[in-house]
Design an enzyme around this catalytic site. Structure first.
Site, PDB file in Angstrom:
ATOM      1  CB  CYS A   1      -3.551  25.019 -16.911  1.00 54.77           C
ATOM      2  SG  CYS A   1      -4.907  24.228 -17.694  1.00 54.77           S
TER       3      CYS A   1
ATOM      4  CD  GLU B   1      23.551  48.208  -6.779  1.00 55.75           C
ATOM      5  OE1 GLU B   1      24.749  47.964  -6.749  1.00 55.75           O
ATOM      6  OE2 GLU B   1      22.742  47.736  -5.952  1.00 55.75           O
TER       7      GLU B   1
ATOM      8  CE1 TYR C   1       7.481  39.386  -5.466  1.00 53.97           C
ATOM      9  CE2 TYR C   1       7.043  40.674  -7.431  1.00 53.97           C
ATOM     10  CZ  TYR C   1       7.864  39.831  -6.720  1.00 53.97           C
ATOM     11  OH  TYR C   1       9.066  39.445  -7.243  1.00 53.97           O
TER      12      TYR C   1
HETATM   13  N1  LLP Z   1      20.429  46.575  -6.072  1.00 55.91           N
HETATM   14  C1  LLP Z   1      20.231  45.356  -5.547  1.00 55.91           C
HETATM   15  C2  LLP Z   1      21.306  44.726  -4.830  1.00 55.91           C
HETATM   16  C3  LLP Z   1      18.992  44.733  -5.682  1.00 55.91           C
HETATM   17  O1  LLP Z   1      18.802  43.552  -5.140  1.00 55.91           O
HETATM   18  C4  LLP Z   1      17.962  45.366  -6.402  1.00 55.91           C
HETATM   19  C5  LLP Z   1      16.661  44.730  -6.577  1.00 55.91           C
HETATM   20  C6  LLP Z   1      18.217  46.628  -6.963  1.00 55.91           C
HETATM   21  C7  LLP Z   1      19.461  47.207  -6.778  1.00 55.91           C
HETATM   22  C8  LLP Z   1      17.198  47.382  -7.764  1.00 55.91           C
HETATM   23  O2  LLP Z   1      16.063  47.690  -7.031  1.00 55.91           O
HETATM   24  P1  LLP Z   1      14.910  48.577  -7.716  1.00 55.91           P
HETATM   25  O3  LLP Z   1      15.479  49.947  -7.951  1.00 55.91           O
HETATM   26  O4  LLP Z   1      14.545  47.910  -8.976  1.00 55.91           O
HETATM   27  O5  LLP Z   1      13.821  48.554  -6.736  1.00 55.91           O
HETATM   28  N2  LLP Z   1      10.973  41.131  -8.493  1.00 55.91           N
HETATM   29  C9  LLP Z   1      10.589  42.172  -7.577  1.00 55.91           C
HETATM   30  C10 LLP Z   1      11.722  43.121  -7.333  1.00 55.91           C
HETATM   31  C11 LLP Z   1      12.946  42.452  -6.804  1.00 55.91           C
HETATM   32  C12 LLP Z   1      14.056  43.443  -6.560  1.00 55.91           C
HETATM   33  C13 LLP Z   1      15.321  42.725  -6.348  1.00 55.91           C
HETATM   34  N3  LLP Z   1      16.439  43.562  -6.133  1.00 55.91           N
HETATM   35  C14 LLP Z   1       9.381  42.905  -8.119  1.00 55.91           C
HETATM   36  O6  LLP Z   1       8.961  42.605  -9.210  1.00 55.91           O
HETATM   37  O7  LLP Z   1       8.845  43.770  -7.431  1.00 55.91           O
END
Ligand code: LLP
Length: 441
Positions: free
Chosen positions: A370, A299, A343
């Site tokens: 701001c 995913e 982050y």
């Molecule tokens: N599957 C599930 C259940 C997830 O919660 C996430 C990401 C993914 C797949 C995809 O993960 P990826 O391959 O994109 O790492 N806003 C944060 C990232 C939050 C990720 C949330 N879940 C950032 O900007 O680093």
């Protein structure tokens, strides 16, 4: 934390400088794009997105067989055009809200290939998703399971589900994205016995069809050991459940999370190699446990779209505080990229017109909100003559930027422009102050 102190970094193959020194992305010079669409501007390299989908799909199918699937985690970037691309590439998708399901629907995305996540699906969300024909629900907890069973029953449907299991793995990235630990708000933990309980419950309910299990331990992960450990725990759990409840999972979704390169100090991950490595270990362990490997899905979100994106800004105020600090302000900021504020994420920010000279100045690149925390990056090497009107490019902004943008200070969100075969087209229009006030009564 890694900061951007090196200069002139072409951290991804789709970036280069032309003979005049101008920065090009997806083989297109950036200044004409800024002139045509204005700034701030989100750009996407369509070919790069497609390439990433193909790399993933080929690797999972070669490793796990033709029924293995890749679900694009659309929280990384959710807009109609991206779902069209995912549909064309034969991907599945992970959706987390009615808004994402609706947008995927606008693109005629085949919703039977959609997996509905979230730790708190409302009754309205559940009813909407079942009615829309979402293929799978990834069920977080037993309260939600009862609600899905009841609502599916009312709609005279039997909803396919996976159960989100918390394997108790800490990916050691940053706290906000660590989701596999026992104390996480997501899923049902193996360690506490809740994972087995919810499995037994799912098997007892009439309007849900339990297909298997899901886990996702975190994001921006570079170490394949995390996946080796996670898949081991999940396969052992699969086997234990078979022994205790007689249920053999048909599907196992092992989440997303592979890291991407934001700055030179980070590696570029070979996705295909990693999938093969994890696959080989899973096959060997399944053999040891004497179980058949379920249908496998991955995913990924970030690693599909992150380096296919770039944000263009125009420099405004340049402020030097002698003996202290220099600020380069741009016409965007935490509203289009909250990731440094949230982050402390590292980024590479480059001048568009030409290379950073040897005699550079370290500056904080900041936004126009701001708020003192409205910083895109600290210690960015900038030419000493950087001035109002110059263009800057922030690299690797394809994931969690457009989708996490806000309208703080009533700042309209930038448009999304796609680049393909030397042409550009708008996928999402620029917001205007009128859009922002449209719902005010
Ligand atoms: N599957 C599930 C259940 C997830 O919660 C996430 C990401 C993914 C797949 C995809 O993960 P990826 O391959 O994109 O790492 N806003 C944060 C990232 C939050 C990720 C949330 N879940 C950032 O900007 O680093």
């Amino acid at each position: 934390m890694i900061t951007t102190i090196e200069k002139n970094e072409m951290i991804c193959e789709n970036l280069k400088r032309d003979m005049s020194g101008e920065l090009c992305f997806a083989n297109m010079p950036l200044t004409p794009l800024a002139k045509k669409y204005g700034t701030p501007l989100y750009l996407y390299d369509e070919e790069r997105i497609r390439q990433r989908c193909r790399t993933y799909l080929a690797a999972v199918r070669e490793t796990f067989g033709e029924d293995a699937q890749v679900l694009y985690a659309s929280k990384a970037a959710s807009f109609k055009r991206i779902y069209e691309i995912m549909k064309e590439e034969g991907m599945g998708t992970d959706v987390v809200s009615r808004g994402e399901i609706y947008t995927a629907g606008l693109a005629d995305f085949p919703l039977e290939r959609a997996y509905f996540h979230s730790n708190n699906k409302t009754d309205e969300d559940i009813a909407y998703a079942i009615k829309a024909g979402v293929g799978y629900f990834v069920v977080d907890n037993s309260e939600e399971l009862f609600a899905i069973d009841e609502i599916a029953g009312r709609q005279r449907k039997r909803q396919k589900i996976l159960l989100r299991i918390t394997p108790g793995i800490d990916p050691h990235t940053y706290a906000a994205v660590a989701t596999g630990k026992v104390d996480s708000k997501f899923g049902s933990a193996i360690e506490t016995g809740q994972a087995e309980e919810i499995t037994a419950l799912a098997l007892s309910l009439p309007s849900v069809e339990l297909c298997g299990f899901h886990c996702h331990v975190g994001s921006q992960i570079f170490d394949s050991e995390v996946y080796l450990a996670t898949t081991r725990v999940m396969l052992k759990f699969t086997k234990d459940i078979y022994d205790s409840l007689g249920f053999m999972a048909k599907e196992l979704d092992i989440g997303g999370g592979w890291g991407v390169r934001y700055v030179k100090e980070q590696p570029t991950i070979d996705i295909a190699e990693n999938i093969k490595k994890v696959g080989a270990a899973m096959k060997a362990y399944a053999c040891e446990l004497r179980i058949e490997l379920p249908k496998i899905s991955f995913e990924p979100g970030r690693s599909i779209v992150a380096d296919a994106g770039l944000t263009l800004y125009t420099v405004g105020t340049v402020k030097r505080i002698p003996g202290y600090k220099s600020y380069v302000s741009v016409d965007g900021g935490m509203t289009d990229n909250p990731r440094f504020a949230l982050y402390g994420s590292p980024y590479t920010i480059l001048p568009v017109a030409g290379d950073v000279p040897e005699d550079y100045e370290l500056c904080s690149v900041v936004g126009r909100c701001c708020e003192s925390g409205d910083i895109l990056q600290e210690n960015v090497p900038m030419p000493r003559d950087i001035k109002r009107g110059d263009l800057l490019a922030c690299l690797t902004t394809g994931a969690y930027h457009y989708s996490m943008a806000s309208n703080y200070n009533k700042i309209p969100r930038p448009p999304v422009v796609m680049l393909a075969d030397g042409e550009s087209y708008v996928a999402v229009k620029r917001e205007s102050p009128e859009h922002l006030a449209a719902l005010d009564v």
